[in-house]
Scaffold this motif. Structure first.
Motif, mmCIF file in Angstrom:
data_model
loop_
_atom_site.group_PDB
_atom_site.id
_atom_site.type_symbol
_atom_site.label_atom_id
_atom_site.label_comp_id
_atom_site.label_asym_id
_atom_site.label_seq_id
_atom_site.Cartn_x
_atom_site.Cartn_y
_atom_site.Cartn_z
ATOM 1 N N GLU A 397 14.070 61.173 43.448
ATOM 2 C CA GLU A 397 15.256 60.535 42.872
ATOM 3 C C GLU A 397 14.979 59.065 42.560
ATOM 4 O O GLU A 397 15.370 58.549 41.505
ATOM 5 C CB GLU A 397 16.435 60.654 43.844
ATOM 6 N N GLN A 398 14.272 58.395 43.478
ATOM 7 C CA GLN A 398 13.924 56.990 43.251
ATOM 8 C C GLN A 398 13.061 56.827 41.995
ATOM 9 O O GLN A 398 13.181 55.848 41.260
ATOM 10 C CB GLN A 398 13.147 56.425 44.453
ATOM 11 N N MET A 399 12.176 57.794 41.756
ATOM 12 C CA MET A 399 11.203 57.683 40.673
ATOM 13 C C MET A 399 11.688 58.261 39.340
ATOM 14 O O MET A 399 10.998 58.155 38.321
ATOM 15 C CB MET A 399 9.904 58.389 41.087
ATOM 16 N N LYS A 400 12.857 58.864 39.358
ATOM 17 C CA LYS A 400 13.351 59.612 38.193
ATOM 18 C C LYS A 400 13.387 58.766 36.917
ATOM 19 O O LYS A 400 12.845 59.152 35.874
ATOM 20 C CB LYS A 400 14.739 60.170 38.491
ATOM 21 N N LYS A 401 14.010 57.605 36.960
ATOM 22 C CA LYS A 401 14.150 56.770 35.764
ATOM 23 C C LYS A 401 12.803 56.262 35.271
ATOM 24 O O LYS A 401 12.539 56.226 34.061
ATOM 25 C CB LYS A 401 15.078 55.591 36.058
ATOM 26 N N PHE A 402 11.946 55.879 36.216
ATOM 27 C CA PHE A 402 10.621 55.385 35.832
ATOM 28 C C PHE A 402 9.802 56.493 35.172
ATOM 29 O O PHE A 402 9.122 56.263 34.160
ATOM 30 C CB PHE A 402 9.883 54.830 37.049
ATOM 31 N N VAL A 403 9.879 57.691 35.705
ATOM 32 C CA VAL A 403 9.145 58.833 35.145
ATOM 33 C C VAL A 403 9.674 59.157 33.754
ATOM 34 O O VAL A 403 8.895 59.437 32.828
ATOM 35 C CB VAL A 403 9.233 60.061 36.080
ATOM 36 N N GLU A 404 10.993 59.097 33.569
ATOM 37 C CA GLU A 404 11.584 59.346 32.240
ATOM 38 C C GLU A 404 11.076 58.302 31.247
ATOM 39 O O GLU A 404 10.746 58.620 30.099
ATOM 40 C CB GLU A 404 13.113 59.302 32.331
ATOM 41 N N TRP A 405 10.991 57.048 31.708
ATOM 42 C CA TRP A 405 10.481 55.975 30.846
ATOM 43 C C TRP A 405 9.019 56.240 30.476
ATOM 44 O O TRP A 405 8.625 56.063 29.312
ATOM 45 C CB TRP A 405 10.609 54.634 31.584
ATOM 46 N N LEU A 406 8.217 56.686 31.454
ATOM 47 C CA LEU A 406 6.805 57.005 31.189
ATOM 48 C C LEU A 406 6.675 58.120 30.170
ATOM 49 O O LEU A 406 5.851 58.054 29.247
ATOM 50 C CB LEU A 406 6.096 57.418 32.488
ATOM 51 N N LYS A 407 7.496 59.146 30.319
ATOM 52 C CA LYS A 407 7.435 60.294 29.403
ATOM 53 C C LYS A 407 7.825 59.877 27.991
ATOM 54 O O LYS A 407 7.193 60.290 27.006
ATOM 55 C CB LYS A 407 8.348 61.414 29.896
ATOM 56 N N ASN A 408 8.874 59.045 27.872
ATOM 57 C CA ASN A 408 9.317 58.576 26.545
ATOM 58 C C ASN A 408 8.250 57.715 25.890
ATOM 59 O O ASN A 408 7.995 57.828 24.693
ATOM 60 C CB ASN A 408 10.624 57.781 26.669
ATOM 61 N N ALA A 409 7.625 56.861 26.752
ATOM 62 C CA ALA A 409 6.575 55.993 26.221
ATOM 63 C C ALA A 409 5.397 56.824 25.745
ATOM 64 O O ALA A 409 4.777 56.522 24.712
ATOM 65 C CB ALA A 409 6.131 55.010 27.303
ATOM 66 N N GLU A 410 5.109 57.900 26.481
ATOM 67 C CA GLU A 410 3.995 58.781 26.116
ATOM 68 C C GLU A 410 4.293 59.495 24.800
ATOM 69 O O GLU A 410 3.435 59.608 23.926
ATOM 70 C CB GLU A 410 3.782 59.793 27.250
ATOM 71 N N GLU A 411 5.553 59.958 24.637
ATOM 72 C CA GLU A 411 5.954 60.657 23.417
ATOM 73 C C GLU A 411 5.894 59.722 22.209
ATOM 74 O O GLU A 411 5.444 60.093 21.123
ATOM 75 C CB GLU A 411 7.366 61.223 23.584
ATOM 76 N N GLU A 412 6.354 58.473 22.403
ATOM 77 C CA GLU A 412 6.330 57.503 21.319
ATOM 78 C C GLU A 412 4.901 57.196 20.894
ATOM 79 O O GLU A 412 4.587 57.066 19.715
ATOM 80 C CB GLU A 412 7.021 56.212 21.762
ATOM 81 N N SER A 413 4.035 57.108 21.909
ATOM 82 C CA SER A 413 2.627 56.821 21.627
ATOM 83 C C SER A 413 1.998 57.953 20.833
ATOM 84 O O SER A 413 1.253 57.736 19.873
ATOM 85 C CB SER A 413 1.873 56.625 22.941
ATOM 86 N N GLU A 414 2.316 59.192 21.214
ATOM 87 C CA GLU A 414 1.775 60.360 20.509
ATOM 88 C C GLU A 414 2.292 60.399 19.075
ATOM 89 O O GLU A 414 1.564 60.737 18.138
ATOM 90 C CB GLU A 414 2.172 61.640 21.250
ATOM 91 N N SER A 415 3.587 60.028 18.917
ATOM 92 C CA SER A 415 4.198 60.039 17.588
ATOM 93 C C SER A 415 3.544 59.010 16.664
ATOM 94 O O SER A 415 3.263 59.272 15.504
ATOM 95 C CB SER A 415 5.707 59.734 17.717
#
Length: 420
Positions: A397-415
């Motif tokens: 739960e503590q890491m949820k927002k940070f992990v979501e941010w990492l995933k979004n950043a990864e998707e943007e990078s791939e795009s």
């Protein structure tokens, strides 16, 4: 002086006995009579070990097993009283029905083990005497034939496996004369083969640790051969790779403990982290410790070198300030993805085990990410599949927002890569 009618001089035992003194009572206080009674009974039972067990059970009611435990066990193992060094005493009656004259096979040794088990279960006070007897017999090994040593080793292995003996008896094998002549390791091969076959290496290891024997097995060899390489080759060639692997793990454990102790001392003394890293890498190479193990030790040393605040609201700030000063030490031992994940798991475990750190977990991970100790791949792998069960719901739960941010950043990078 003529003895009075009420007494009788017993010349065999050299003391006055009343006329009513029975044969049983005479046997009770006379080792010669005791031995003759046991030998005679064993000669009558012959090789029927069930009959031997019954005879020993009933004889304990009339013979003084407590006083003559050593005599009893000498007879059952060697057929008669043993003189210092292991030779049979010439002036005593012997029996041919004993361990040393039995066939040298597993089935027979297990049957003999049952005789000892039944006897000791029936007369609990014999436990200590039996253990002392085995220690003595091990010291006498050079006085026995190879076949007799083999049978004693097999019996001892079985008795260690079923808990009738403590592994502390192995201390007798570290006798210099036995070690020097190679008797100790040869005996240990037979013993451990039987012990591991009856149980498994984990059970054997637990028994050795219980009495502090787990770190002494190298003493089976002379000082100039007391190395893991020699130990490993000897026991692996003898078909005991499990024991060889156990010794290697013990050696590694000892090296890890020493490394952590030294690192913590260096940190407490203010030694620079540059020097600490050099020392850690040298020890890693010398002792064959993996980078994953070293990062665990480094983390434990770093966290163990500080006196932490007991207040939850203050400990997080203290931890971040402390960790900001030492990223280089963690970076040096997280060159592999597995090492990063290993560190993350240790951080999780530490925060769970030290309750004041429960709320500090996310801030610690973010800091380690910002200073490049942890990669996004390691964090994502930990979050999705590799986390521990300890505090799982709280930490995820503590890491949820940070992990979501990492995933979004990864998707943007791939795009962006696809666009390019």
């Amino acid at each position: 002086m003529t003895p009075s009618p009420g007494t009788l001089l017993n010349t065999t035992s050299n003391f006055l006995l009343p006329p009513s003194f029975s044969t049983d009572e005479k046997e009770r206080f006379d080792p010669t009579q005791f031995q003759e009674s046991i030998v005679q009974g064993l000669n009558q039972t012959g090789t029927d070990l069930e009959a031997v067990a019954k005879f020993l059970d009933s004889s304990g009611a009339k013979l003084d097993y407590r006083r003559y435990a050593e005599t009893l066990f000498d007879i059952l193992v060697a057929g008669g009283m043993l003189a210092p060094g292991g030779a049979l005493s010439d002036d005593m009656t012997r029996t041919n029905f004993c361990l040393f004259t039995a066939p040298e096979d597993v089935k027979t040794m297990k049957a003999y083990a049952q005789v000892f088990n039944k006897l000791i279960r029936r007369y609990k006070y014999l436990e200590k005497g039996f253990e002392e007897e085995i220690k003595k017999l091990l010291l006498f090994l050079k006085g026995f034939s190879e076949s007799e040593r083999n049978k004693l080793a097999m019996l001892t292995g079985i008795l260690l496996a079923n808990g009738s003996l403590s592994a502390s008896i192995l201390s007798s094998l570290f006798n210099d004369n036995l070690v020097k002549d190679g008797v100790s390791p040869a005996f240990a091969v037979k013993l451990f083969k039987m012990w591991i076959n009856e149980k498994d290496i984990n059970s054997v290891a637990a028994s050795l640790r219980k009495v502090g024997m787990d770190n002494r097995l190298m003493e089976l060899f002379p000082v100039n051969k007391r190395s893991y390489d020699h130990f490993s080759k000897y026991f692996t060639d003898a078909g005991l790779k499990e024991l060889s692997d156990f010794a290697r793990n013990q050696q590694s454990l000892g090296a890890r403990k020493e490394l952590q102790k030294e690192l913590q001392e260096q940190m407490s003394q203010g030694v620079s982290f540059k020097e600490i890293i050099v020392y850690g890498k040298e020890e890693m190479k010398k002792s064959g410790i993996s980078e994953q193990m070293v990062i665990c030790i480094m983390w434990a040393s770093i966290m163990g070198s500080v006196e932490w605040n007991k207040k939850e609201e203050l400990v997080t700030e203290q931890a971040i300030k402390h960790l900001k000063s030492i990223p280089m030490a963690l970076l040096a031992f997280t060159t592999q993805g597995l090492s990063e994940l290993t560190l993350l798991l240790r951080v999780q475990e530490y925060c769970y085990d030290n309750i004041h750190f429960m709320k500090a977990f996310q801030k610690i991970v973010l800091l380690l990410y910002k200073v490049d100790v942890l990669s996004e791949e390691a964090v994502l792998k930990w979050y999705t599949e590799a986390h521990l069960a300890k505090g799982k719901s709280v930490f995820l739960e503590q890491m949820k927002k940070f992990v979501e941010w990492l995933k979004n950043a990864e998707e943007e990078s791939e795009s962006e890569e696809e666009t390019d």
